[in-house]
Write a protein that holds these residues in place. Structure first.
Motif, short mmCIF file in Angstrom:
data_model
loop_
_atom_site.label_atom_id
_atom_site.label_comp_id
_atom_site.label_asym_id
_atom_site.label_seq_id
_atom_site.Cartn_x
_atom_site.Cartn_y
_atom_site.Cartn_z
N MET A 1 0.99 -1.24 0.06
CA MET A 1 -0.16 -0.06 -0.26
C MET A 1 0.85 1.29 -0.05
N ILE A 2 0.53 2.15 -1.05
CA ILE A 2 1.37 3.29 -0.87
C ILE A 2 0.92 4.23 0.16
N ASN A 3 2.08 4.56 0.83
CA ASN A 3 1.81 5.70 1.96
C ASN A 3 2.90 6.92 1.69
N THR A 4 3.81 6.85 0.60
CA THR A 4 4.62 8.13 0.27
C THR A 4 4.63 8.29 -1.03
N ILE A 5 4.66 9.64 -1.54
CA ILE A 5 4.86 10.09 -2.83
C ILE A 5 6.11 11.07 -3.08
N ILE A 6 6.94 10.51 -4.09
CA ILE A 6 8.00 11.42 -4.13
C ILE A 6 7.86 11.92 -5.59
N PHE A 7 8.10 13.33 -5.55
CA PHE A 7 7.83 14.03 -7.01
C PHE A 7 9.33 14.68 -7.33
N ASP A 8 9.68 14.54 -8.75
CA ASP A 8 10.68 15.14 -9.28
C ASP A 8 9.83 16.76 -9.57
N LEU A 9 10.76 17.92 -9.63
CA LEU A 9 10.35 19.15 -9.69
C LEU A 9 10.25 19.49 -11.10
N GLY A 10 11.39 19.76 -11.80
CA GLY A 10 11.55 20.35 -13.01
C GLY A 10 10.96 19.56 -14.10
N ALA A 11 9.92 20.06 -14.98
CA ALA A 11 9.28 19.55 -15.88
C ALA A 11 7.92 18.57 -15.42
N VAL A 12 7.91 18.75 -14.11
CA VAL A 12 6.89 18.00 -13.30
C VAL A 12 5.91 18.91 -12.80
N LEU A 13 6.55 19.79 -11.81
CA LEU A 13 5.93 20.98 -10.87
C LEU A 13 6.30 22.12 -11.34
N ILE A 14 7.53 22.35 -12.03
CA ILE A 14 8.10 23.68 -12.41
C ILE A 14 8.48 23.85 -13.93
N ASP A 15 7.97 24.71 -14.48
CA ASP A 15 8.72 24.66 -15.86
C ASP A 15 9.81 25.52 -15.89
N TRP A 16 11.11 25.00 -16.13
CA TRP A 16 12.38 25.52 -16.19
C TRP A 16 12.77 25.39 -17.82
N ASN A 17 13.22 26.40 -18.46
CA ASN A 17 13.55 26.11 -19.86
C ASN A 17 14.63 27.27 -20.16
N PRO A 18 15.75 26.90 -20.60
CA PRO A 18 16.81 28.08 -20.92
C PRO A 18 16.25 28.87 -22.30
N ASP A 19 15.23 28.36 -23.03
CA ASP A 19 14.91 29.11 -24.29
C ASP A 19 14.39 30.23 -23.74
N TYR A 20 13.74 30.36 -22.66
CA TYR A 20 12.93 31.63 -22.18
C TYR A 20 14.07 32.74 -22.17
N MET A 21 15.04 32.50 -21.69
CA MET A 21 16.26 33.62 -21.51
C MET A 21 16.77 33.88 -22.72
N TYR A 22 17.16 32.60 -23.23
CA TYR A 22 18.14 32.74 -24.63
C TYR A 22 17.53 33.34 -25.94
N ARG A 23 16.01 33.20 -25.67
CA ARG A 23 15.16 33.75 -26.91
C ARG A 23 15.44 35.43 -26.94
N THR A 24 15.91 36.13 -25.88
CA THR A 24 16.00 37.46 -25.92
C THR A 24 17.52 37.88 -26.13
N VAL A 25 18.33 36.67 -26.38
CA VAL A 25 19.59 36.95 -26.68
C VAL A 25 20.04 36.55 -28.17
N PHE A 26 19.65 35.44 -28.73
CA PHE A 26 19.67 35.18 -30.10
C PHE A 26 18.76 35.78 -30.97
N ALA A 27 18.90 36.54 -32.13
CA ALA A 27 17.84 36.50 -33.07
C ALA A 27 17.24 35.50 -33.63
N ASP A 28 18.27 34.41 -33.87
CA ASP A 28 18.31 33.31 -34.72
C ASP A 28 17.79 32.02 -33.82
N GLU A 29 16.54 31.50 -34.24
CA GLU A 29 16.13 30.18 -33.51
C GLU A 29 17.57 29.08 -33.63
N GLN A 30 17.85 28.73 -34.80
CA GLN A 30 18.63 27.98 -34.91
C GLN A 30 20.19 27.95 -34.28
#
Length: 201
Positions: A1-30
């Motif tokens: 019987m399950i009595n303990t839940i273990i969560f990962d955080l990034g991409a499960v509860l929290i959206d973390w993505n370098p694209d968000y910042m680097y899209r303001t740095v690079f004009a070219d997506e590639q």
């Protein structure tokens, strides 16, 4: 019987993505994709998650790619801009599990010890956990079995009575080898379906 839940955080509860910042740095997506794939790689970032200091990781990469110095230094210099919002569907599931009073709930996360406090400042729900094990603080990370064992030992968790939720299948396989029940996270909706099927929510 399950009595303990273990969560990962990034991409499960929290959206973390370098694209968000680097899209303001690079004009070219590639060009941005090439930089993130070949310079600030996942393997490089994971070493900071495993305890290497941000300064050491940055200087090593600048020495290797001096012509990218400014953009490399932006990775941690502007890291907070990579932190998106919470995945509200998963947070709602977390809240239901917490309010049910049936489960101990922990987080097991690959995260730099130096940047994790920034996430704690932003997301109130990180205070809901009964305990959080951060790879950068422990100097080891998923999928190393020893990292999972830290949580099991520290909080007296029986693997057979626990359920681990992570988006990275590599980490799921490692947990399963230790006898931990797992759900491979793909979406909040699918997670809810699987938890309902298991009689957990």
């Amino acid at each position: 019987m399950i009595n303990t839940i273990i969560f990962d955080l990034g991409a499960v509860l929290i959206d973390w993505n370098p694209d968000y910042m680097y899209r303001t740095v690079f004009a070219d997506e590639q060009q941005m994709r090439d930089f993130l794939t070949n310079v600030t790689t996942s393997d490089w970032n994971e070493e900071q998650d495993a305890g290497r200091t941000l300064q050491e990781g940055t200087e090593l990469l600048v020495a290797k790619h001096p012509h990218h110095e400014e953009n490399i230094r932006a990775f941690y210099g502007r890291w907070i801009e990579m932190l998106g919002d919470a995945f509200e569907g998963t947070v709602e599931i977390f809240k239901e599990l917490k309010e049910s009073g049936k489960y101990r709930i922990y987080a097991l996360t690959n995260w730099s010890a130096e940047t994790f406090p920034l996430a704690q400042q932003k997301f109130e729900f990180l205070n809901w956990f009964d305990g959080i094990v951060v790879s950068g603080a422990e100097k080891m990370r998923k999928p190393a079995p020893e990292f999972y064992q830290i949580l099991l030992d520290r909080y007296n968790v029986n693997p057979q009575e626990s359920l681990f939720i992570d988006d990275n299948y590599r980490n799921i396989l490692a947990a399963e080898k230790m006898g931990i029940n797992c759900i491979h996270f793909t979406s909040s909706e699918k997670l809810r379906e699987e938890l309902v099927a298991k009689g957990i929510v």
